[in-house]
Design a protein around this motif. Structure first.
Motif, short mmCIF file in Angstrom:
data_model
loop_
_atom_site.label_atom_id
_atom_site.label_comp_id
_atom_site.label_asym_id
_atom_site.label_seq_id
_atom_site.Cartn_x
_atom_site.Cartn_y
_atom_site.Cartn_z
N PRO A 40 -4.02 -0.18 -3.95
CA PRO A 40 -3.46 1.12 -3.52
C PRO A 40 -3.71 2.26 -4.50
O PRO A 40 -3.94 3.39 -4.07
N VAL A 41 -3.66 2.00 -5.82
CA VAL A 41 -3.87 3.08 -6.77
C VAL A 41 -5.31 3.59 -6.71
O VAL A 41 -5.57 4.79 -6.88
N LEU A 42 -6.26 2.71 -6.43
CA LEU A 42 -7.66 3.11 -6.28
C LEU A 42 -7.87 3.86 -4.97
O LEU A 42 -8.47 4.93 -4.93
N SER A 43 -7.35 3.28 -3.87
CA SER A 43 -7.55 3.89 -2.55
C SER A 43 -6.85 5.24 -2.43
O SER A 43 -7.41 6.21 -1.91
N PHE A 44 -5.61 5.30 -2.90
CA PHE A 44 -4.84 6.55 -2.81
C PHE A 44 -5.55 7.67 -3.56
O PHE A 44 -5.70 8.78 -3.03
N ASN A 45 -6.01 7.38 -4.77
CA ASN A 45 -6.65 8.42 -5.57
C ASN A 45 -8.07 8.72 -5.11
O ASN A 45 -8.60 9.80 -5.40
N TYR A 46 -8.69 7.80 -4.38
CA TYR A 46 -9.97 8.10 -3.73
C TYR A 46 -9.73 9.12 -2.62
O TYR A 46 -10.47 10.10 -2.49
N GLY A 47 -8.66 8.89 -1.83
CA GLY A 47 -8.32 9.85 -0.79
C GLY A 47 -7.89 11.19 -1.36
O GLY A 47 -8.15 12.24 -0.77
N ALA A 48 -7.24 11.16 -2.54
CA ALA A 48 -6.78 12.39 -3.19
C ALA A 48 -7.86 13.04 -4.05
O ALA A 48 -7.62 14.06 -4.69
N LYS A 49 -9.07 12.43 -4.09
CA LYS A 49 -10.22 12.94 -4.86
C LYS A 49 -9.88 13.10 -6.35
O LYS A 49 -10.01 14.18 -6.92
N ASN A 50 -9.45 11.99 -6.95
CA ASN A 50 -9.07 12.00 -8.36
C ASN A 50 -9.85 10.90 -9.10
O ASN A 50 -9.31 9.83 -9.39
N ALA A 100 0.81 -1.22 0.00
CA ALA A 100 0.00 0.00 0.00
C ALA A 100 0.85 1.27 0.00
O ALA A 100 0.40 2.32 -0.45
N GLU A 101 2.07 1.18 0.50
CA GLU A 101 2.97 2.33 0.47
C GLU A 101 3.62 2.51 -0.90
O GLU A 101 4.28 3.52 -1.15
N GLY A 102 3.40 1.53 -1.79
CA GLY A 102 3.98 1.61 -3.12
C GLY A 102 5.22 0.77 -3.31
O GLY A 102 5.84 0.79 -4.37
N TYR A 103 5.59 -0.03 -2.30
CA TYR A 103 6.77 -0.89 -2.40
C TYR A 103 6.35 -2.29 -2.86
O TYR A 103 6.49 -3.28 -2.14
#
Length: 468
Positions: free
Chosen positions: A304-314, A164-167
């Motif tokens: 992670p790409v879905l969750s991160f961009n949901y948090g970033a509103k993208n 989830a951190e991108g590693y």
């Protein structure tokens, strides 16, 4: 784990590249992870004189060990999406609290599971399909495995946060370390030291311990984006993790329940050949895991790409990513469907030399492949819902496939058409669930994205300004 290891940029507009960077290592990791069980079963099936019955015993343990592992996904796959959302929001303190709470949950759950299993070995195994002949081998394997559950549960759960951190590459390495060690230790303990089934379980536990050590060392490094540190667990955060993790937990836990139920059905309707049918089912399930586990890697590894961009509103990046995730799952299952016609027989030969078991196992693989391509839609959409913070959709769809479609079919068909018909429950569930998941996602996905739509926020801001 060199200093300055670079994480994947989850906000990169090159969505296809991001999905591939996440999906490929996760897929490989899960494929390698399958080797834990396959290598154990392969060596156990070739123990001189007792191979087939010992394999039936380990087959009875398989759904139980999967059930044990599912607790790792309750916390890991439940906590990783909200962890990634916090990183997308730029709230590092919140992310650290989620990580430390998840670590505490994993340890507590692992201890409870170990005590529960070890205190009720015989009732569990006999209920889940062991016979008088296979019980002792099942007991030997499960006892050792349960004693090492704290390492497997904690390593698997925390590895989701590394991804989830991108590693993603490090997440893959965690699994590869354990699998390579398992492959090396299995023949040593089983044959050289003459430990048999106990040796197979011990090799697995030692391998999982190595993975655990790797995860802890990596997450406590200063160079990672969000370090694991001791802290007071938050009950509020733990509840959020549990709610989000219900769906992935249900998927794995009900997998175990279903395999257990099928073992009971095979024993009941198989008569004197009950142990033989369980051996066949064990081999077929092992083949299926070659497809479903890597696909789970794709669908959960790309969360992670879905969750991160949901948090970033993208929402635009979320749309593009989901399309590519679905496409990746479909391509993978199509390739594996084609390969199944070539590799089913040599794969079966790894486990047994009995011609009857070989013939039945190859037939079982063919039956299971009927609905494997549509199953890609189920995995992509269910895990997509979880990544976007919508566990209610994910849990309903998961339970519908496993309980309503699969379990009912597996229990009912043999009563009318004989023991072999139990194998047809898999394609019935796969095709039916794929249709339902697709319809649900088409309906719900636009409404989910509308909650974070910049256009909607702009409209709300305009109304607020006019009111003021």
């Amino acid at each position: 784990m060199r200093r300055g290891l670079k994480a994947i940029d989850l906000s990169d507009n090159r969505v296809f590249s991001t999905v591939i960077k996440l999906a490929v290592p996760a897929m490989i990791a899960q494929l390698v992870n399958v080797l834990y069980s396959i290598v154990d079963r392969m060596f156990v099936g070739n123990i001189e004189g007792i191979g087939d019955i010992a394999l039936a015993g380990v087959g009875v343990c398989a759904p139980i060990t999967t059930l044990i592992s599912s607790f790792a996904f309750l916390v890991g796959t439940g906590g990783a999406p909200i962890f990634a959302m916090a990183l997308g929001e730029g709230d590092d303190n919140k992310a650290k609290k989620i990580l430390s709470t998840a670590a505490a949950m994993l340890v507590v759950i692992a201890v409870i599971v170990t005590v529960a299993v070890c205190s009720a070995l015989r009732p569990i195994l006999m209920t889940f399909g062991a016979s008088d002949n296979s019980y002792e081998y099942a007991r030997q394997y499960l006892l050792v495995y349960a004693l090492g559950a704290v390492f497997s549960i904690t390593a698997t759960g925390l590895n989701q946060f590394i991804i989830a951190e991108g590693y993603s590459g490090v997440g893959m390495a965690t699994v590869v370390i354990g699998a390579v060690a398992n492959i090396a230790l299995d023949p040593l303990f089983i044959f050289t030291f003459g430990m048999g089934v106990t040796g197979a379980a011990l090799a697995t536990v030692i391998s999982q311990t190595l993975s655990f050590a790797f995860v802890i060392v990596f997450l406590t490094r200063r160079s990672v984006k969000c370090r694991l540190a001791l802290g007071k667990p938050s009950l509020k955060t733990a509840k959020k993790i549990a709610v989000m993790g219900i769906s992935p937990f249900a998927i794995m836990a009900t997998d175990s329940v279903i395999i257990i139920a099928v073992n009971v059905v095979l024993q009941r309707y198989g008569g004197e050949d009950g142990d033989m049918w369980i051996t066949v089912s064990t081999i077929v399930q092992a083949f299926l895991s070659l497809i479903t586990m890597p696909m789970l890697g794709i669908s959960t590894g790309t969360q992670p790409v879905l969750s991160f961009n949901y948090g970033a509103k993208n929402p635009d990046l979320i749309r593009k990513a989901e399309i590519r995730i679905v496409g990746s799952c479909l391509v993978f299952t199509t390739v594996m469907f084609a390969l199944s016609f070539v590799i089913a027989e040599p794969f079966t030969a790894l486990f047994t030399s009995d011609p009857q078991i070989t013939e039945k196992s190859v037939w079982g693989v063919r039956v299971y492949m009927i609905g494997i391509i549509p199953l890609a839609l189920q995995y992509a959409f269910v895990d997509g819902f979880t990544a976007l913070g919508q566990p209610k959709f994910a849990i309903v769809l998961s339970l519908t496939r496993k309980i309503v479609l699969y379990l009912v079919s597996a229990a009912a068909l043999p009563a009318f058409f004989g023991v072999e018909s139990a194998f047809y429950a898999e394609p019935i569930a796969d095709i039916g669930a794929a249709a339902l998941s697709t319809a649900t996602f088409v309906f719900a996905f636009p409404r989910i994205l509308a909650k974070i739509s910049p256009q909607k926020e702009a409209a709300q801001n305009t109304q607020t300004d006019e009111t003021v």
